[in-house]
Design an enzyme around this catalytic site. Structure first.
Site, PDB file in Angstrom:
ATOM      1  N   LYS A 179      90.949  16.286  24.130  1.00 60.56           N
ATOM      2  CA  LYS A 179      91.296  16.422  22.733  1.00 60.56           C
ATOM      3  C   LYS A 179      90.847  15.176  21.970  1.00 60.56           C
ATOM      4  CE  LYS A 179      95.134  15.044  21.052  1.00 60.56           C
ATOM      5  NZ  LYS A 179      95.674  13.689  20.885  1.00 60.56           N
ATOM      6  N   HIS A 213      97.097  17.705  27.836  1.00 62.98           N
ATOM      7  CA  HIS A 213      97.794  17.173  29.011  1.00 62.98           C
ATOM      8  C   HIS A 213      99.260  17.617  29.065  1.00 62.98           C
ATOM      9  CE1 HIS A 213      99.163  13.939  26.293  1.00 62.98           C
ATOM     10  NE2 HIS A 213     100.073  13.661  27.183  1.00 62.98           N
ATOM     11  N   LYS A 261     102.221  18.893  32.487  1.00 66.42           N
ATOM     12  CA  LYS A 261     103.540  18.315  32.808  1.00 66.42           C
ATOM     13  C   LYS A 261     104.366  19.366  33.541  1.00 66.42           C
ATOM     14  CE  LYS A 261     103.623  15.246  28.760  1.00 66.42           C
ATOM     15  NZ  LYS A 261     103.694  13.862  29.174  1.00 66.42           N
ATOM     16  N   ASP A 297      97.065  15.082  15.616  1.00 66.18           N
ATOM     17  CA  ASP A 297      97.176  14.382  16.897  1.00 66.18           C
ATOM     18  C   ASP A 297      98.177  15.063  17.838  1.00 66.18           C
ATOM     19  OD1 ASP A 297      96.637  12.128  18.618  1.00 66.18           O
ATOM     20  OD2 ASP A 297      98.615  11.333  18.098  1.00 66.18           O
ATOM     21  N   HIS A 315      99.941  19.727  21.319  1.00 64.93           N
ATOM     22  CA  HIS A 315     101.117  19.681  22.190  1.00 64.93           C
ATOM     23  C   HIS A 315     102.280  20.543  21.661  1.00 64.93           C
ATOM     24  CE1 HIS A 315      98.658  16.617  23.782  1.00 64.93           C
ATOM     25  NE2 HIS A 315      99.104  15.606  23.081  1.00 64.93           N
ATOM     26  N   LYS A 330     105.812   8.951  15.188  1.00 63.54           N
ATOM     27  CA  LYS A 330     105.703   7.654  15.868  1.00 63.54           C
ATOM     28  C   LYS A 330     106.762   6.740  15.270  1.00 63.54           C
ATOM     29  CE  LYS A 330     101.184   8.025  17.604  1.00 63.54           C
ATOM     30  NZ  LYS A 330     101.201   8.254  19.050  1.00 63.54           N
TER      31      LYS A 330
END
Ligand code: BG6
Length: 543
Positions: free
Chosen positions: A171, A201, A205, A258, A263, A363
């Site tokens: 990505k 990713h 998991k 992002d 995700h 964040k």
């Protein structure tokens, strides 16, 4: 493999995942951070567990001029310093001779001819046959030239032949619908879709995969996993770190691109999709695509009502001081890039009609936490109506009216609802919050948790890259995103981007300049995001 080397025993259960055929893995961007921090350690661990054959060879390709030995030395240094790697000198001695390096540009025909020669030489030396895996671990701006050069240098064998060729693409896969579509067209002019592994990713998991197992291997949850029993679903992916030196990248990305496009969209899909008919790449991805299609599109005007964005100011997050986003290196002093997004999303299908999905990511929040919370509707009739009943509402010193109001609030409050929380990370596990009677003569209700802790039952989960790399080598694309999936996710995200752009243009034409909401680092985001839920009588669960 040399004698006397101690490797971890591969348990029998792993036997079906042992790769028997040799292969060559070419990592583009091999001198970079991802390769050193994630890819090489993952391959090393797979070798340590004997899941890869001894003639699985890695060839790094990047611009920096390095010899094979320098490349090995760098890899070793980063593995020794990596807390997730149990470094064993003997296992390293068996692994290191399989690492090679060649430098070159990403858009240079001559560099790819040298690459082609080196690949042929190593394939012969190591008796590899022709299985090839190309891993694009570079900035996305060079994905297209690399694909072109791979095609021109005749390094890609057609699908369905005796040997396989696969490509893994990191990505971000595009920056909006149009660029993702263009990149897909380009990739598929050289590779077949079956040869393409677009990586997210989060899908590697263990706890994310466990969402499907939890839903579809247990008979008791699926009947209540719908609008009749579920009040709302919340997905939080919070990070306490700021952009930490990635300001340049982040300026072009922001939290929506992002984290949300990939995700969080994956977490929504797995939480809300219909049961697939099998656990295989086609069936699972078909259902994820159906779900993405059912996400209600937003018109440009609706965007500000459904999606909140914000940027962090200076503060302290998880005990560490974090500078304001605008003070980070590589960030424009008047940047309107969002470091936080909250989205009230609706899913237009029979199962989820009327159930809000509240997503947020950011964040510089107080702690790192990725979790999915499913809040169920409260019991239709509450038998236990003693005013003292609820914990924290014992009413000492309160008037009857105050106590009654408090009790009413608590009944309506999520305190009286069952909440199932799947903790993706950290403290991986699943909690079901229920009400119980506190011992004593009065009926004193208090929330208690039924708890499954991953570490307790299974130990630490393995790293996502380990699982995903093994799947690529085994040719299983279930945990990778398909073309239609990635484009659908971008379609919904691009509507938000367009809505934001319109909002900014309208304010610059008017008297009020556009102002991005802010939040101090170390808090749970802007008040506007709380408002998104409060207007519906809800509040964020993870804190
Ligand atoms: C990456 C993002 O995809 O995921 C990063 O680019 C983010 O900005 C990271 O920090 C989070 O991953 P994890 O596995 O730590 O939750």
């Amino acid at each position: 493999m040399s004698e006397g080397i101690i490797l971890e025993e591969a348990p029998d259960i792993h036997a079906q995942f042992q790769v028997s055929s040799p292969a060559m893995m070419v990592i583009f961007g091999a001198s970079g951070d991802l390769a050193n921090r994630k890819l090489l350690p993952a391959i090393y661990k797979l070798s340590q567990q004997r899941l890869l054959p001894p003639n699985f060879v890695i060839l790094g390709y990047a611009r920096s001029p390095l010899s094979d030995d320098e490349f090995r030395h760098r890899a070793r240094t980063s593995m020794v310093g990596n807390s997730e790697v149990e470094f064993q000198g003997s296992a390293w001695d068996a692994f290191a001779p399989r690492l090679f390096y060649i430098s070159g540009e990403y858009d240079d025909h001559e560099g790819f001819e040298r690459l082609q020669e080196r690949i042929s030489m190593l394939e012969e030396q190591w008796n590899i046959g022709g299985n090839r895996l190309f891993y694009l671990s570079t900035p996305p701006s060079v994905y297209e030239p690399i694909i072109t050069c791979l095609g021109n240098a005749d390094l890609v064998k057609p699908a369905g032949g005796h040997n396989w060729t696969r490509v893994v693409i990191e990505k971000p896969f595009g920056s909006d619908l149009q660029s993702a579509h263009k990149l897909n067209d380009h990739v598929l002019s050289v590779f077949d879709e079956d040869q393409v592994y677009r990586i997210d990713h989060y899908l590697g998991k263990e706890t994310v995969q466990n969402v499907l197992v939890f839903r579809f291997a247990n008979g008791i949850f699926e009947p209540i996993w719908n609008r009749n029993y579920v009040d709302n679903v919340q997905i939080t992916v919070a990070e306490s770190i700021g952009v930490e030196g990635r300001g340049g990248y982040y300026e072009r990305s922001g939290a929506l691109r992002d984290m949300m496009q990939n995700h969080l969209m994956q977490l929504v899909s797995l939480t809300a999709m219909e049961p697939p008919i099998a656990f295989d790449a086609k069936a699972v991805r078909d259902q994820k695509v159906n779900l993405l299609q059912a996400i209600r599109p937003l018109s440009l005007d609706e965007v500000p009502d459904y999606v909140v964005r914000a940027q962090y100011n200076a503060g302290t997050a998880d005990t560490r001081p974090v500078p304001a986003y605008l003070e980070e290196n590589g960030v424009a002093s008047d940047s309107t890039t969002e470091t936080y997004v909250a989205w009230r999303l609706e899913i237009d299908n029979w199962r989820w009609q009327g159930v809000p999905f509240y997503l947020r990511t950011g964040k510089a929040l107080p702690r790192k936490a990725s979790e999915i919370s499913v809040t169920f509707r409260r019991a239709p009739h509450l038998l236990f109506d003693s005013t003292e009943g609820f914990d924290g509402a014992s009413g000492q010193g309160e008037t009857g009216l105050q106590a009654a109001i408090q009790r009413e609030r608590l009944i309506e409050d999520s305190l009286s609802r069952n909440v199932l929380t799947m903790r993706i990370q950290p403290d991986e596990g699943i909690t079901l919050k229920t009400l119980a009677k506190r011992p004593g003569p009065s009926v004193n209700l208090t929330p208690v948790n039924l708890e499954f802790t991953y570490g307790h039952s299974f130990g630490d989960p393995p790293d996502a890259y380990q699982r995903l790399l093994l799947d690529v080598v085994l040719g299983d694309s279930t945990l990778f995103t398909r073309r239609d999936e990635v484009e659908l996710a971008w379609q919904r995200i691009t509507q938000v981007l367009d809505g934001w752009q319109m909002q900014e243009e309208q304010s610059s034409n008017g008297s009020q300049p556009f102002r991005l909401p802010t939040y101090p680092a170390g808090t749970w985001g802007p008040k506007e995001a709380d408002g998104l839920l409060e207007k519906e009588g809800q509040h964020w669960i993870a804190e």
